[in-house]
Design an enzyme around this catalytic site. Structure first.
Site, PDB file in Angstrom:
ATOM      1  N   PRO A   9       0.795  -1.229   0.000  1.00 50.45           N
ATOM      2  CA  PRO A   9       0.000   0.000   0.000  1.00 50.45           C
ATOM      3  C   PRO A   9       0.828   1.281   0.000  1.00 50.45           C
ATOM      4  O   PRO A   9       1.844   1.373   0.700  1.00 50.45           O
ATOM      5  CB  PRO A   9      -0.825  -0.105   1.290  1.00 50.45           C
ATOM      6  CG  PRO A   9      -0.205  -1.186   2.092  1.00 50.45           C
ATOM      7  CD  PRO A   9       0.478  -2.095   1.130  1.00 50.45           C
ATOM      8  N   ASN A  10       0.373   2.204  -0.792  1.00 48.81           N
ATOM      9  CA  ASN A  10       0.932   3.574  -0.884  1.00 48.81           C
ATOM     10  C   ASN A  10       2.264   3.660  -1.622  1.00 48.81           C
ATOM     11  O   ASN A  10       2.773   4.757  -1.836  1.00 48.81           O
ATOM     12  CB  ASN A  10       1.063   4.216   0.513  1.00 48.81           C
ATOM     13  CG  ASN A  10      -0.269   4.286   1.224  1.00 48.81           C
ATOM     14  OD1 ASN A  10      -1.220   4.810   0.665  1.00 48.81           O
ATOM     15  ND2 ASN A  10      -0.360   3.733   2.415  1.00 48.81           N
ATOM     16  N   ARG A  17       4.041  11.086  -1.913  1.00 53.72           N
ATOM     17  CA  ARG A  17       3.996  10.927  -0.447  1.00 53.72           C
ATOM     18  C   ARG A  17       5.352  11.274   0.183  1.00 53.72           C
ATOM     19  O   ARG A  17       6.402  10.934  -0.388  1.00 53.72           O
ATOM     20  CB  ARG A  17       3.604   9.489  -0.072  1.00 53.72           C
ATOM     21  CG  ARG A  17       4.684   8.469  -0.350  1.00 53.72           C
ATOM     22  CD  ARG A  17       4.277   7.036  -0.078  1.00 53.72           C
ATOM     23  NE  ARG A  17       4.012   6.740   1.312  1.00 53.72           N
ATOM     24  CZ  ARG A  17       4.221   5.541   1.863  1.00 53.72           C
ATOM     25  NH1 ARG A  17       4.716   4.534   1.140  1.00 53.72           N
ATOM     26  NH2 ARG A  17       3.942   5.337   3.110  1.00 53.72           N
ATOM     27  N   TYR A  22      10.737   9.199   1.210  1.00 52.92           N
ATOM     28  CA  TYR A  22      10.697   8.199   0.137  1.00 52.92           C
ATOM     29  C   TYR A  22      11.264   8.673  -1.198  1.00 52.92           C
ATOM     30  O   TYR A  22      11.351   7.878  -2.138  1.00 52.92           O
ATOM     31  CB  TYR A  22       9.253   7.705  -0.055  1.00 52.92           C
ATOM     32  CG  TYR A  22       8.694   7.043   1.190  1.00 52.92           C
ATOM     33  CD1 TYR A  22       9.213   5.836   1.645  1.00 52.92           C
ATOM     34  CD2 TYR A  22       7.661   7.628   1.921  1.00 52.92           C
ATOM     35  CE1 TYR A  22       8.716   5.217   2.792  1.00 52.92           C
ATOM     36  CE2 TYR A  22       7.155   7.028   3.072  1.00 52.92           C
ATOM     37  CZ  TYR A  22       7.693   5.827   3.493  1.00 52.92           C
ATOM     38  OH  TYR A  22       7.212   5.233   4.629  1.00 52.92           O
ATOM     39  N   ASN A  73       8.152  -5.467  -0.887  1.00 48.35           N
ATOM     40  CA  ASN A  73       8.038  -4.339   0.033  1.00 48.35           C
ATOM     41  C   ASN A  73       6.568  -4.276   0.436  1.00 48.35           C
ATOM     42  O   ASN A  73       5.760  -3.663  -0.262  1.00 48.35           O
ATOM     43  CB  ASN A  73       8.481  -3.033  -0.622  1.00 48.35           C
ATOM     44  CG  ASN A  73       8.392  -1.866   0.339  1.00 48.35           C
ATOM     45  OD1 ASN A  73       7.862  -1.999   1.445  1.00 48.35           O
ATOM     46  ND2 ASN A  73       8.903  -0.713  -0.070  1.00 48.35           N
ATOM     47  N   ALA A  76       3.212  -0.866   4.917  1.00 49.85           N
ATOM     48  CA  ALA A  76       2.710  -0.915   6.303  1.00 49.85           C
ATOM     49  C   ALA A  76       2.345  -2.338   6.738  1.00 49.85           C
ATOM     50  O   ALA A  76       2.454  -2.680   7.921  1.00 49.85           O
ATOM     51  CB  ALA A  76       1.507   0.000   6.448  1.00 49.85           C
ATOM     52  N   GLU A  97      13.082  -9.025   1.632  1.00 46.99           N
ATOM     53  CA  GLU A  97      12.242  -7.910   2.086  1.00 46.99           C
ATOM     54  C   GLU A  97      12.996  -6.603   1.837  1.00 46.99           C
ATOM     55  O   GLU A  97      14.169  -6.496   2.185  1.00 46.99           O
ATOM     56  CB  GLU A  97      11.989  -8.109   3.591  1.00 46.99           C
ATOM     57  CG  GLU A  97      11.232  -6.988   4.249  1.00 46.99           C
ATOM     58  CD  GLU A  97      11.120  -7.211   5.772  1.00 46.99           C
ATOM     59  OE1 GLU A  97      11.447  -8.296   6.283  1.00 46.99           O
ATOM     60  OE2 GLU A  97      10.710  -6.244   6.437  1.00 46.99           O
ATOM     61  N   HIS A  99      12.782  -2.233   2.088  1.00 46.77           N
ATOM     62  CA  HIS A  99      12.133  -0.976   2.467  1.00 46.77           C
ATOM     63  C   HIS A  99      12.965   0.168   1.933  1.00 46.77           C
ATOM     64  O   HIS A  99      14.198   0.152   2.037  1.00 46.77           O
ATOM     65  CB  HIS A  99      11.987  -0.865   3.987  1.00 46.77           C
ATOM     66  CG  HIS A  99      11.163  -1.978   4.533  1.00 46.77           C
ATOM     67  ND1 HIS A  99       9.803  -2.022   4.380  1.00 46.77           N
ATOM     68  CD2 HIS A  99      11.525  -3.118   5.158  1.00 46.77           C
ATOM     69  CE1 HIS A  99       9.358  -3.143   4.912  1.00 46.77           C
ATOM     70  NE2 HIS A  99      10.377  -3.828   5.381  1.00 46.77           N
ATOM     71  N   ARG A 106      13.159   5.030  12.415  1.00 47.72           N
ATOM     72  CA  ARG A 106      11.883   5.756  12.439  1.00 47.72           C
ATOM     73  C   ARG A 106      11.075   5.377  13.694  1.00 47.72           C
ATOM     74  O   ARG A 106      11.676   5.015  14.704  1.00 47.72           O
ATOM     75  CB  ARG A 106      11.136   5.473  11.129  1.00 47.72           C
ATOM     76  CG  ARG A 106      11.935   5.923   9.899  1.00 47.72           C
ATOM     77  CD  ARG A 106      11.203   5.636   8.607  1.00 47.72           C
ATOM     78  NE  ARG A 106       9.954   6.367   8.520  1.00 47.72           N
ATOM     79  CZ  ARG A 106       9.002   6.089   7.622  1.00 47.72           C
ATOM     80  NH1 ARG A 106       9.185   5.115   6.735  1.00 47.72           N
ATOM     81  NH2 ARG A 106       7.882   6.786   7.602  1.00 47.72           N
TER      82      ARG A 106
HETATM   83  C1  DQA Z   1       8.141   1.215   3.808  1.00 46.39           C
HETATM   84  C2  DQA Z   1       8.253   1.424   5.319  1.00 46.39           C
HETATM   85  C3  DQA Z   1       6.922   1.148   6.002  1.00 46.39           C
HETATM   86  O1  DQA Z   1       7.032   1.321   7.418  1.00 46.39           O
HETATM   87  C4  DQA Z   1       5.858   2.089   5.492  1.00 46.39           C
HETATM   88  O2  DQA Z   1       4.603   1.772   6.054  1.00 46.39           O
HETATM   89  C5  DQA Z   1       5.787   2.137   3.998  1.00 46.39           C
HETATM   90  C6  DQA Z   1       7.022   2.044   3.214  1.00 46.39           C
HETATM   91  C7  DQA Z   1       9.448   1.606   3.065  1.00 46.39           C
HETATM   92  O3  DQA Z   1       9.583   1.213   1.911  1.00 46.39           O
HETATM   93  O4  DQA Z   1      10.290   2.316   3.622  1.00 46.39           O
HETATM   94  O5  DQA Z   1       4.724   2.374   3.433  1.00 46.39           O
HETATM   95  O6  DQA Z   1       7.915  -0.154   3.563  1.00 46.39           O
END
Ligand code: DQA
Length: 145
Positions: A9-10, A17, A22, A73, A76, A97, A99, A106
């Site tokens: 998501p996102n 965002r 990011y 990735n 959340a 994984e 990020h 954070r």
């Molecule tokens: C994320 C880190 C997560 O905590 C966050 O909710 C994201 C992006 C990252 O790529 O840094 O949406 O996965």
């Protein structure tokens, strides 16, 4: 080697965002860049994204018998999706994984990854280059390095 990169998501809102966290690059630009890097590494890589947990589970299940590895990735969902953990365990594909941000620098809730036990390893804090590092990680995994 066939790799599936799955984004949660996102991630489709990259470039919009929280740019300070990011980066400026849009999701489309990132996909183009990653496809190019995959090609250079002679990987056949598909990239998918969903904002919906169940769809992410279906992407993981769909990788079974079709892909040699997964880069994920889960955004959340990383921090609480047992469904994604179980799906990764079910297909038992080598998974890395990723990020974009350094989740360990954070909020405390981002430090915990419930999917980590189903992964070879975690890459975080290197921006979108983390996905390229994961590609190299999967290549090395298959080479036994
Ligand atoms: C994320 C880190 C997560 O905590 C966050 O909710 C994201 C992006 C990252 O790529 O840094 O949406 O996965």
């Amino acid at each position: 080697m066939k790799i599936l990169t799955i984004n949660g998501p996102n991630i489709n809102f990259l470039g919009i965002r929280e740019k300070n966290i990011y980066g400026q690059i849009t999701y489309e630009e990132m996909c183009k860049y990653l496809k190019g890097e995959a090609e250079k590494l002679e990987l056949d890589m598909d990239i998918v994204q969903s904002n919906i947990e169940g769809e992410l589970v279906e992407y993981i299940q769909g990788a079974y018998n079709k892909y040699d590895g997964i880069i994920i990735n889960p955004a959340a969902y990383t921090h609480y999706s047992i469904a994604i953990l179980d799906a990764l365990k079910a297909v038992a594909l080598p998974t890395i994984e990723v990020h974009i941000s350094n989740v360990h620098a954070r909020e405390d809730f981002r430090k915990r990854s419930v999917i980590a036990p189903a992964c070879i390893g975690q890459i975080c804090g290197f921006g979108i280059y983390g996905y390229v590092m994961a590609m190299i990680g999967l290549i090395n995994y298959y080479k036994g390095l």
